[in-house]
Design a protein around this motif. Structure first.
Motif, PDB file in Angstrom:
ATOM      1  N   PRO A  83       0.673  -1.140  -0.007  1.00 32.84           N
ATOM      2  CA  PRO A  83       0.086  -0.108   0.077  1.00 32.84           C
ATOM      3  C   PRO A  83       0.905   1.204  -0.024  1.00 32.84           C
ATOM      4  O   PRO A  83       1.725   1.254   0.905  1.00 32.84           O
ATOM      5  CB  PRO A  83      -0.920  -0.309   1.281  1.00 32.84           C
ATOM      6  CG  PRO A  83      -0.607  -1.805   1.484  1.00 32.84           C
ATOM      7  CD  PRO A  83       0.465  -2.027   1.262  1.00 32.84           C
ATOM      8  N   SER A  84       0.578   2.317  -0.886  1.00 28.69           N
ATOM      9  CA  SER A  84       1.480   3.399  -1.223  1.00 28.69           C
ATOM     10  C   SER A  84       0.564   4.405  -1.861  1.00 28.69           C
ATOM     11  O   SER A  84      -0.101   4.044  -2.720  1.00 28.69           O
ATOM     12  CB  SER A  84       2.783   3.056  -1.764  1.00 28.69           C
ATOM     13  OG  SER A  84       3.135   4.128  -2.318  1.00 28.69           O
ATOM     14  N   PRO A  85       0.651   5.342  -1.412  1.00 29.02           N
ATOM     15  CA  PRO A  85       0.155   6.929  -2.087  1.00 29.02           C
ATOM     16  C   PRO A  85       0.561   6.778  -3.468  1.00 29.02           C
ATOM     17  O   PRO A  85      -0.106   7.395  -4.575  1.00 29.02           O
ATOM     18  CB  PRO A  85       0.364   8.068  -1.589  1.00 29.02           C
ATOM     19  CG  PRO A  85       1.492   7.535  -0.073  1.00 29.02           C
ATOM     20  CD  PRO A  85       1.713   6.170  -0.298  1.00 29.02           C
ATOM     21  N   ILE A 127      -0.454  -0.367  -4.235  1.00 32.97           N
ATOM     22  CA  ILE A 127      -1.798   0.233  -4.255  1.00 32.97           C
ATOM     23  C   ILE A 127      -2.380   1.305  -3.283  1.00 32.97           C
ATOM     24  O   ILE A 127      -1.896   1.215  -2.303  1.00 32.97           O
ATOM     25  CB  ILE A 127      -2.811  -0.898  -3.909  1.00 32.97           C
ATOM     26  CG1 ILE A 127      -2.808  -2.036  -5.117  1.00 32.97           C
ATOM     27  CG2 ILE A 127      -4.552  -0.330  -3.992  1.00 32.97           C
ATOM     28  CD1 ILE A 127      -3.716  -3.349  -4.652  1.00 32.97           C
ATOM     29  N   ILE A 129      -5.089   4.080  -1.395  1.00 29.62           N
ATOM     30  CA  ILE A 129      -6.468   4.020  -1.019  1.00 29.62           C
ATOM     31  C   ILE A 129      -7.000   5.750  -1.121  1.00 29.62           C
ATOM     32  O   ILE A 129      -8.118   5.673  -0.678  1.00 29.62           O
ATOM     33  CB  ILE A 129      -6.812   3.349   0.247  1.00 29.62           C
ATOM     34  CG1 ILE A 129      -5.987   4.409   1.497  1.00 29.62           C
ATOM     35  CG2 ILE A 129      -6.412   1.945   0.465  1.00 29.62           C
ATOM     36  CD1 ILE A 129      -6.632   3.976   2.765  1.00 29.62           C
ATOM     37  N   GLY A 130      -6.263   6.474  -1.517  1.00 27.19           N
ATOM     38  CA  GLY A 130      -6.703   7.801  -1.799  1.00 27.19           C
ATOM     39  C   GLY A 130      -5.635   8.839  -1.875  1.00 27.19           C
ATOM     40  O   GLY A 130      -4.664   8.549  -1.537  1.00 27.19           O
ATOM     41  N   TYR A 132      -4.130  11.076  -0.087  1.00 23.24           N
ATOM     42  CA  TYR A 132      -3.631  11.563   1.143  1.00 23.24           C
ATOM     43  C   TYR A 132      -2.563  10.662   1.569  1.00 23.24           C
ATOM     44  O   TYR A 132      -2.482   9.650   0.996  1.00 23.24           O
ATOM     45  CB  TYR A 132      -4.882  11.835   2.118  1.00 23.24           C
ATOM     46  CG  TYR A 132      -5.747  10.368   2.038  1.00 23.24           C
ATOM     47  CD1 TYR A 132      -7.084  10.467   1.359  1.00 23.24           C
ATOM     48  CD2 TYR A 132      -5.452   9.277   2.745  1.00 23.24           C
ATOM     49  CE1 TYR A 132      -7.766   9.096   1.359  1.00 23.24           C
ATOM     50  CE2 TYR A 132      -6.040   8.249   2.786  1.00 23.24           C
ATOM     51  CZ  TYR A 132      -7.137   8.305   1.872  1.00 23.24           C
ATOM     52  OH  TYR A 132      -8.150   7.209   1.937  1.00 23.24           O
ATOM     53  N   LEU A 134      -1.041   8.759   4.642  1.00 25.46           N
ATOM     54  CA  LEU A 134      -1.270   8.089   6.089  1.00 25.46           C
ATOM     55  C   LEU A 134       0.396   7.874   6.745  1.00 25.46           C
ATOM     56  O   LEU A 134       1.207   7.854   5.943  1.00 25.46           O
ATOM     57  CB  LEU A 134      -1.788   6.707   5.978  1.00 25.46           C
ATOM     58  CG  LEU A 134      -3.341   6.975   5.585  1.00 25.46           C
ATOM     59  CD1 LEU A 134      -3.718   5.732   4.833  1.00 25.46           C
ATOM     60  CD2 LEU A 134      -4.199   7.523   6.711  1.00 25.46           C
ATOM     61  N   PRO A 140      -4.145   1.132   5.356  1.00 24.66           N
ATOM     62  CA  PRO A 140      -4.625   0.825   4.277  1.00 24.66           C
ATOM     63  C   PRO A 140      -4.753  -0.743   3.814  1.00 24.66           C
ATOM     64  O   PRO A 140      -5.542  -1.027   3.239  1.00 24.66           O
ATOM     65  CB  PRO A 140      -3.356   1.512   3.337  1.00 24.66           C
ATOM     66  CG  PRO A 140      -2.770   2.067   4.211  1.00 24.66           C
ATOM     67  CD  PRO A 140      -3.071   2.219   5.720  1.00 24.66           C
TER      68      PRO A 140
HETATM   69  N1  ADE Z   1       0.468   4.763   2.761  1.00 28.25           N
HETATM   70  C1  ADE Z   1       0.404   5.936   3.060  1.00 28.25           C
HETATM   71  N2  ADE Z   1      -0.383   6.635   2.676  1.00 28.25           N
HETATM   72  C2  ADE Z   1      -1.258   5.704   1.913  1.00 28.25           C
HETATM   73  C3  ADE Z   1      -2.213   5.937   0.897  1.00 28.25           C
HETATM   74  N3  ADE Z   1      -3.051   6.942   0.787  1.00 28.25           N
HETATM   75  N4  ADE Z   1      -2.647   4.801   0.344  1.00 28.25           N
HETATM   76  C4  ADE Z   1      -2.264   3.562   0.457  1.00 28.25           C
HETATM   77  N5  ADE Z   1      -1.023   3.456   1.369  1.00 28.25           N
HETATM   78  C5  ADE Z   1      -0.609   4.646   2.069  1.00 28.25           C
END
Ligand code: ADE
Length: 220
Positions: A83-85, A127, A129-130, A132, A134, A140
């Motif tokens: 999970p990553s932006p 992937i 999740i939006g 922004y 975290l 996520p």
């Molecule tokens: N890790 C930090 N931010 C995230 C995000 N928006 N979606 C998925 N993983 C994340």
């Protein structure tokens, strides 16, 4: 389906034991296995982070513990998710696609990120999740697992899947339960009419109305 989760914070996954996900595990539909990345660190203090080359804020997760942890569990048919932006944004379609894998591995990043070489050493899908950021990949990961679990056979009823938002590209219609009147507010007559054709028609109209009002982009 088996889901392995690699994390530095195993205690964050307590919610997997409750409610629908807890039931899915107890009934053998999904097996969750939480793995502490720190257990794989070869550093004498079990360190799993270090400063970024070239400078910059914060710490990065080092590649060695992650590499060894993945090496220990990855199989031919495994799908690895980070999970990553920077990944493609999660959708209901993507969740359904993930639910078809026999073995999923989630790698939870933390701190400022992870040494990029892990993505050269393994086939990993990122992937988001939006739009922004975290503080880590644990929340996520739980979001992605929660939504894909709904598509795993027997976790929720087939009817629940059909009538939910996004299943037909529209948002879900409004719903009501007992009492029929509360604080002067009545349940729409059509829903207590017993006329199933009319009920279906009303629900479809309401779904379209809601989608137009809240998410007109879905209708384009
Ligand atoms: N890790 C930090 N931010 C995230 C995000 N928006 N979606 C998925 N993983 C994340």
């Amino acid at each position: 389906m088996k889901i392995d989760i690699l994390t530095l914070f195993p205690e964050m996954f307590a919610p997997l034991k409750t409610s629908i996900l807890g039931r899915a595990e107890n009934s053998g539909k999904i097996e969750f296995n939480i793995i502490n990345i720190r257990d794989f660190s070869k550093d004498k203090h079990k360190k799993c982070d270090d400063e970024p080359f070239g400078g910059g804020a914060g710490m990065l997760m080092t590649v060695q513990p992650l590499y060894d942890a993945l090496k220990a569990i990855v199989k031919k048919n495994s799908k690895i998710i980070f999970p990553s932006p920077i990944g493609q944004t999660l959708s209901s379609k993507k969740a359904e696609e993930l639910s078809k894998f026999e073995h999923l591995i989630f790698v939870c990043g933390h701190y400022e990120g992870v040494d990029e070489r892990i993505f050269q050493l393994f086939d990993i899908e990122q992937i988001s999740i939006g739009d922004y950021v975290l503080t880590g990949g644990e929340l996520p990961t739980m979001v992605i697992i929660d939504t894909l679990a709904r598509f795993v056979e027997g976790v929720i009823s087939k009817d629940s899947l059909i009538s939910e938002s996004f299943s037909d590209g529209l948002l879900e219609y409004p719903q009501y339960t007992r009492p029929q009147e509360f604080m002067g507010l009545k349940v729409p007559d059509v829903l207590v009419s017993g006329n199933h054709q009319q009920i279906e028609k009303w629900r479809k109209e309401q779904s379209i109305k809601r989608t137009k009002e809240n998410r007109s982009d879905l209708l384009e």
